[in-house]
Design a protein around this motif. Structure first.
Motif, PDB file in Angstrom:
ATOM      1  N   GLN A 136       0.832  -1.208   0.000  1.00 42.51           N
ATOM      2  CA  GLN A 136       0.000   0.000   0.000  1.00 42.51           C
ATOM      3  C   GLN A 136       0.867   1.259   0.000  1.00 42.51           C
ATOM      4  OE1 GLN A 136      -2.566   0.375   3.397  1.00 42.51           O
ATOM      5  NE2 GLN A 136      -3.489   2.260   2.599  1.00 42.51           N
ATOM      6  N   ILE A 137       0.516   2.204  -0.847  1.00 38.73           N
ATOM      7  CA  ILE A 137       1.212   3.494  -0.868  1.00 38.73           C
ATOM      8  C   ILE A 137       0.318   4.508  -0.174  1.00 38.73           C
ATOM      9  CG2 ILE A 137       2.205   5.327  -2.298  1.00 38.73           C
ATOM     10  CD1 ILE A 137       2.518   3.320  -4.561  1.00 38.73           C
ATOM     11  N   VAL A 138       0.844   5.149   0.843  1.00 32.21           N
ATOM     12  CA  VAL A 138       0.080   6.229   1.476  1.00 32.21           C
ATOM     13  C   VAL A 138       0.783   7.537   1.169  1.00 32.21           C
ATOM     14  CG1 VAL A 138      -0.900   4.790   3.300  1.00 32.21           C
ATOM     15  CG2 VAL A 138       1.274   5.939   3.700  1.00 32.21           C
ATOM     16  N   SER A 139      -0.004   8.577   1.045  1.00 27.03           N
ATOM     17  CA  SER A 139       0.621   9.854   0.738  1.00 27.03           C
ATOM     18  C   SER A 139       1.142  10.467   2.021  1.00 27.03           C
ATOM     19  CB  SER A 139      -0.344  10.739  -0.038  1.00 27.03           C
ATOM     20  OG  SER A 139      -0.873  11.706   0.790  1.00 27.03           O
ATOM     21  N   ALA A 140       2.330  11.029   1.930  1.00 22.36           N
ATOM     22  CA  ALA A 140       2.994  11.548   3.127  1.00 22.36           C
ATOM     23  C   ALA A 140       3.083  13.057   3.077  1.00 22.36           C
ATOM     24  CB  ALA A 140       4.397  10.953   3.207  1.00 22.36           C
ATOM     25  N   ALA A 141       3.008  13.639   4.207  1.00 13.91           N
ATOM     26  CA  ALA A 141       3.194  15.089   4.287  1.00 13.91           C
ATOM     27  C   ALA A 141       4.656  15.398   3.989  1.00 13.91           C
ATOM     28  CB  ALA A 141       2.836  15.583   5.675  1.00 13.91           C
TER      29      ALA A 141
END
Ligand code: ZN
Length: 143
Positions: A136-141
């Motif tokens: 899973q790719i989560v978007s990071a700040a």
């Protein structure tokens, strides 16, 4: 799970489009943080293969990898994975990719069709090296 900010994802896609119809490849630099890989920088490197063999293969020269690792170390980062493109093919690792991968790292594959990055997926090899699993790719700040 891998956390990547949109800017770095855009850089990887753009690299894949720029090198089309050849494969692009690069390192993902960042940090390993309790079960999560945090990508802070995409580090483009050239494809070491001969022109005619560039499609559907990727190989990073040892000196290129060492240069990338040194660059990462100087910034207090680790190599957390690799990215490469599949020109006119799906964003799924090939058998060749599986045979040349290591556990722990993340492998992002970018599907580039007719010069346009149409899909991007992340993969992690099973610890028994039998296959890749979807990651899973989560978007990071931004840091
Ligand atoms: Zn591949």
């Amino acid at each position: 799970m891998i956390a990547v900010n949109d800017e770095q994802l855009a850089l990887m896609r753009a690299h894949g489009e720029r090198d089309y119809p050849y494969e692009c490849c690069g390192l993902m630099l960042g940090r390993f943080e309790s079960g999560l890989k945090q990508v802070l920088e995409a580090y483009p490197i050239s494809n070491a293969r001969e022109e005619e063999a560039k499609r559907n293969r990727f190989l990073i020269r040892p000196e290129e990898l060492m240069r990338g690792e040194k660059y990462a170390r100087e910034r207090g980062l680790d190599v957390v994975g690799f990215y490469h493109s599949h020109p006119d093919d799906v964003a799924v690792p090939s058998q060749y990719d599986l045979e040349h991968a290591w556990p722990t790292y993340s492998y992002i594959v970018i599907s580039v069709e007719n010069g346009h990055a149409v899909d991007l997926r992340s993969w992690e090899m099973q610890s028994d090296r039998a296959k890749f699993n979807d990651e899973q790719i989560v978007s990071a700040a931004r840091p």
